[in-house]
Design a protein around this motif. Sequence first.
Motif, PDB file in Angstrom:
ATOM      1  N   ALA A 185      39.812  49.915  46.260  1.00  0.00           N
ATOM      2  CA  ALA A 185      39.745  49.838  44.793  1.00  0.00           C
ATOM      3  C   ALA A 185      40.734  50.820  44.161  1.00  0.00           C
ATOM      4  N   TYR A 186      40.795  52.026  44.711  1.00  0.00           N
ATOM      5  CA  TYR A 186      41.697  53.045  44.154  1.00  0.00           C
ATOM      6  C   TYR A 186      43.156  52.563  44.245  1.00  0.00           C
ATOM      7  N   TYR A 187      43.507  52.041  45.412  1.00  0.00           N
ATOM      8  CA  TYR A 187      44.875  51.561  45.615  1.00  0.00           C
ATOM      9  C   TYR A 187      45.180  50.410  44.634  1.00  0.00           C
ATOM     10  N   CYS A 188      44.246  49.461  44.527  1.00  0.00           N
ATOM     11  CA  CYS A 188      44.471  48.297  43.659  1.00  0.00           C
ATOM     12  C   CYS A 188      44.638  48.714  42.198  1.00  0.00           C
ATOM     13  N   ILE A 189      43.777  49.581  41.727  1.00  0.00           N
ATOM     14  CA  ILE A 189      43.757  49.845  40.282  1.00  0.00           C
ATOM     15  C   ILE A 189      44.765  50.910  39.855  1.00  0.00           C
ATOM     16  N   ASN A 190      44.981  51.907  40.723  1.00  0.00           N
ATOM     17  CA  ASN A 190      45.882  53.000  40.329  1.00  0.00           C
ATOM     18  C   ASN A 190      47.303  52.825  40.834  1.00  0.00           C
ATOM     19  N   GLY A 233      49.600  40.935  46.526  1.00  0.00           N
ATOM     20  CA  GLY A 233      48.575  40.863  47.568  1.00  0.00           C
ATOM     21  C   GLY A 233      48.328  42.254  48.132  1.00  0.00           C
ATOM     22  N   VAL A 234      47.069  42.511  48.477  1.00  0.00           N
ATOM     23  CA  VAL A 234      46.734  43.818  49.059  1.00  0.00           C
ATOM     24  C   VAL A 234      45.970  43.606  50.358  1.00  0.00           C
ATOM     25  N   ILE A 292      48.470  48.510  55.025  1.00  0.00           N
ATOM     26  CA  ILE A 292      48.831  49.792  54.406  1.00  0.00           C
ATOM     27  C   ILE A 292      48.525  50.923  55.391  1.00  0.00           C
ATOM     28  N   GLY A 293      47.341  50.850  56.011  1.00  0.00           N
ATOM     29  CA  GLY A 293      46.952  51.890  56.979  1.00  0.00           C
ATOM     30  C   GLY A 293      47.885  51.928  58.178  1.00  0.00           C
ATOM     31  N   ASP A 294      48.318  50.748  58.639  1.00  0.00           N
ATOM     32  CA  ASP A 294      49.213  50.682  59.812  1.00  0.00           C
ATOM     33  C   ASP A 294      50.615  51.174  59.468  1.00  0.00           C
ATOM     34  N   ASP A 295      51.158  50.673  58.344  1.00  0.00           N
ATOM     35  CA  ASP A 295      52.583  50.894  58.048  1.00  0.00           C
ATOM     36  C   ASP A 295      52.846  52.054  57.092  1.00  0.00           C
TER      37      ASP A 295
END
Length: 340
Positions: free
Chosen positions: A128-133, A275-276, A281-284
Amino acid sequence: MKAAVLTKFGKPENAFEIKEVPNPTINNGQVLIETEGFGLNYADIMAVQGDYEDCPPLPAIIGYDVVGRIKETKGDVGDLKIGDRVTALTRFGGYAEFVAAESSGCAKIKEEVLTGKAMALTTQYSTAYYCINEVANCKKGDKVLIQAAAGGVGTALVQMALKIGCEVFGTCGSAEKIEYLKEMGVHHPINYKTQDFFEIIKKEVGDYGLDAVFDAIGGSSAKKGFKLLGSGGTLVLYGAASMTDTNIFGKLGMVAGFGLYHPVQFMMSSKGIVGVNMLRIGDDRPHVLKRCLTAVVSMLDENKIDPKISKVFKIEQLVEALNYLKDRKSMGKVSVLWKY
Ligand SMILES: NC(=O)c1ccc[n+]([C@@H]2O[C@H](COP(=O)([O-])OP(=O)(O)OC[C@H]3O[C@@H](n4cnc5c(N)ncnc54)[C@H](OP(=O)(O)O)[C@@H]3O)[C@@H](O)[C@H]2O)c1
């Protein structure tokens, strides 16, 4: 150690064996965690049904988030040390008494934080933090639509959007969930089963449109969300829950429901779709995941967020826990404990 091993795709009742398996070993930069329990995520439901392409081959231990204590470290693990209580994002392997986790996917948490609350931070609140901020970059006064707003990620998005000062439209599928959204302070709670969310929001925002839409349902829901965006708006697409309760024809219908888009259309309307996938994100970009996780732990410490515990189950109730999430009964976080 004991683990809940996914041995067969299908209904949760026939899918798992809880059995003794060897403890995981850790590589440089990783920690070994003795877990208090693990959190459930909707992706687990998709994995159990065989609908999740990232799921490892069977037999597999699934599970993305755990809370527990570090028992061993290897190489450079930053400021983490043996004995620390952490919440950790695992790339599968979470349904077990011991897990190996990247140090970048771990954050220390205070002793007094309830396991069920801490469990929500890694996958759901970080997403949620990544998507919104970081993706939608929401600002005070923005008008945002959060689909499945009573769910785990939905609850996190609602809390963060309200904290920023956004005007929040939140959808859900039951009267009980409407009450939950009202309690959280959602300005426009909409039961999409009895109300037409598109018409209601269209009437409310007019041609100005929405600034951001957060959708993990997919298909026509995402298409309608895109139509509701105004100039400068972003549709953040982070899931496709609607593919789980249907057959192959329904799945094809869901894909078609997204609609067809041409890049020029995005430029001309000054709107976008992003797209998320937090696994990627965690891997790369492990530093981005770490940044999001650190941010949500700070927000918890500063009382800016308040993860909601939907229900905590015992390990013997794993099937019940999965069905509770699958049958859309949960509001907030569902977790399972090894010891209670
Ligand atoms: N991309 C990523 O990195 C990432 C990370 C975390 C989660 N996700 C995605 O985010 C979504 C939410 O995850 P979560 O763990 O927080 O689950 P959740 O929202 O707690 O549970 C799923 C909810 O989705 C709603 N829903 C709407 N249409 C549905 C359908 N056709 N079938 C089933 N449920 C439907 C239901 O709420 P109503 O009763 O209100 O309809 C249900 O309670 C999932 O799609 C998940 O895959 C993506």
